[in-house]
Design a protein around this motif. Sequence first.
Motif, PDB file in Angstrom:
ATOM      1  N   SER A 166      18.593 -26.368  77.389  1.00 23.45           N
ATOM      2  CA  SER A 166      19.413 -25.381  76.692  1.00 23.45           C
ATOM      3  C   SER A 166      20.660 -26.055  76.145  1.00 23.45           C
ATOM      4  O   SER A 166      21.115 -27.078  76.662  1.00 23.45           O
ATOM      5  CB  SER A 166      19.802 -24.239  77.637  1.00 23.45           C
ATOM      6  N   CYS A 167      21.183 -25.480  75.099  1.00 22.11           N
ATOM      7  CA  CYS A 167      22.407 -25.971  74.457  1.00 22.11           C
ATOM      8  C   CYS A 167      23.487 -24.905  74.628  1.00 22.11           C
ATOM      9  O   CYS A 167      23.321 -23.769  74.157  1.00 22.11           O
ATOM     10  CB  CYS A 167      22.166 -26.267  72.982  1.00 22.11           C
ATOM     11  N   GLU A 168      24.539 -25.257  75.322  1.00 21.16           N
ATOM     12  CA  GLU A 168      25.591 -24.287  75.612  1.00 21.16           C
ATOM     13  C   GLU A 168      26.325 -23.886  74.331  1.00 21.16           C
ATOM     14  O   GLU A 168      26.442 -24.663  73.382  1.00 21.16           O
ATOM     15  CB  GLU A 168      26.580 -24.868  76.618  1.00 21.16           C
ATOM     16  N   ILE A 174      22.018 -30.591  70.157  1.00 23.12           N
ATOM     17  CA  ILE A 174      21.389 -31.609  71.000  1.00 23.12           C
ATOM     18  C   ILE A 174      19.958 -31.846  70.533  1.00 23.12           C
ATOM     19  O   ILE A 174      19.336 -30.981  69.892  1.00 23.12           O
ATOM     20  CB  ILE A 174      21.404 -31.216  72.489  1.00 23.12           C
ATOM     21  N   THR A 175      19.437 -33.021  70.851  1.00 19.17           N
ATOM     22  CA  THR A 175      18.062 -33.390  70.513  1.00 19.17           C
ATOM     23  C   THR A 175      17.231 -33.391  71.781  1.00 19.17           C
ATOM     24  O   THR A 175      17.592 -34.049  72.767  1.00 19.17           O
ATOM     25  CB  THR A 175      18.004 -34.779  69.861  1.00 19.17           C
ATOM     26  N   PRO A 234      23.882 -24.474  69.303  1.00 17.95           N
ATOM     27  CA  PRO A 234      24.605 -23.747  70.355  1.00 17.95           C
ATOM     28  C   PRO A 234      23.947 -22.404  70.663  1.00 17.95           C
ATOM     29  O   PRO A 234      23.618 -21.623  69.770  1.00 17.95           O
ATOM     30  CB  PRO A 234      26.005 -23.557  69.753  1.00 17.95           C
ATOM     31  N   GLY A 235      23.716 -22.155  71.953  1.00 16.79           N
ATOM     32  CA  GLY A 235      23.107 -20.904  72.387  1.00 16.79           C
ATOM     33  C   GLY A 235      21.591 -20.886  72.364  1.00 16.79           C
ATOM     34  O   GLY A 235      20.995 -19.894  72.788  1.00 16.79           O
ATOM     35  N   GLN A 236      20.957 -21.948  71.919  1.00 15.57           N
ATOM     36  CA  GLN A 236      19.489 -21.991  71.858  1.00 15.57           C
ATOM     37  C   GLN A 236      18.933 -22.673  73.110  1.00 15.57           C
ATOM     38  O   GLN A 236      19.591 -23.516  73.716  1.00 15.57           O
ATOM     39  CB  GLN A 236      19.027 -22.727  70.601  1.00 15.57           C
TER      40      GLN A 236
END
Length: 371
Positions: A166-168, A174-175, A234-236
């Motif tokens: 997850s990406c905050e 991010i990759t 972000p959020g994903q």
Amino acid sequence: MPKKGTKSKKAVDDVPDQQENKLPDYLELQRTRVVCNADAPIHTQGFQYSGAFAAMGVDNSVSVEKFCKNFKIDIKRLTEDDMEFDMIGVDASIANAFRRILIAEVPTMAIEKIFMADNTSVIADEVLSHRLGLIPLDADPRLFDYISENDVPNERNTIVFKLHVSCEKGSQRITVKSGELEWLPEGSQLSMASPAQSGDKQKTFTSFSQSQKEILEKPLGVKFKDITIARLGPGQAIELEAHAVKGVGKVHAKWSPVATAWYRMLPEVVILEQIEGEEAEELVKKCPVNVFDIEDLGNGGKRAVVAKPRACTLCRECVMGPCGEKIQLRRVRDHFIYTIESTGALPPEVLFTEAVKILEEKCERVISELS
């Protein structure tokens, strides 16, 4: 005293062994070589009939004794991921059979089922699943069994991986790399349904009777950890479980154990007439792979020689132009330069050994059906 009309044993022993009959040079060239002229190759068909040269006393038949005498494997290069070797003394049909088996019939492990718990990335579930299926796995397929539709996934036929990334919010994109796939040796952790009672055991998508750590000598994972799976903003987040099973390339390309397997006939470059002086220098410059070189004859004399015939790609630049009639390009009909590039599941030399076993099994099956 020997009888009339017979020869004594001594007289028979004194007779020298008859030399094996040989074909004239032009016929031997047609039988063993493919000549590549400037416009098109010739002698491409060959002589398949066993009695083609019976009138000349030459046997053109195929036998096990001849095959064992002429067949040879000469390894030229061997690394962890690829190998190059010469296969000598076989017909093109045999060489092609190995190529087809390597691509389509040697089994590997690949991700087949994806259980998607969460995917808020921009990549659709189907595309993400397809990308995961093409990731090479570092798992020896010989240690696992095939699974059918009616079989229950267990530790002998299924490998389970988990991906939870997850990406905050407020952070940079991010990759997601293949190295983030986590091996689950105990089996699936996703529940099929909530238990009826609090004391009931949670039912998952696999039924492992023991941990795979107990039956395998080394941990499982992906072969290359830097393969990009997705990019998260972000959020994903992505949360899924991937199940890998045993299969073959003729079902789907993700099970193919080779990136490529190919062969070419050994090139022969023959200089029929000496090429000297400026013509020699022009010939050397004309070849893009530096097959030719200059030999110093002394007193300022130079002539062209064949330095690296194996590197010839058959571009035919050398047989076009004024020097074309002085050079002949050939291919040896029963000598193949073979290249195998593994995707990483098995070393290339093991892949070829497995291909030989599969071809042997096919031959035994045909023999048993005919007998």
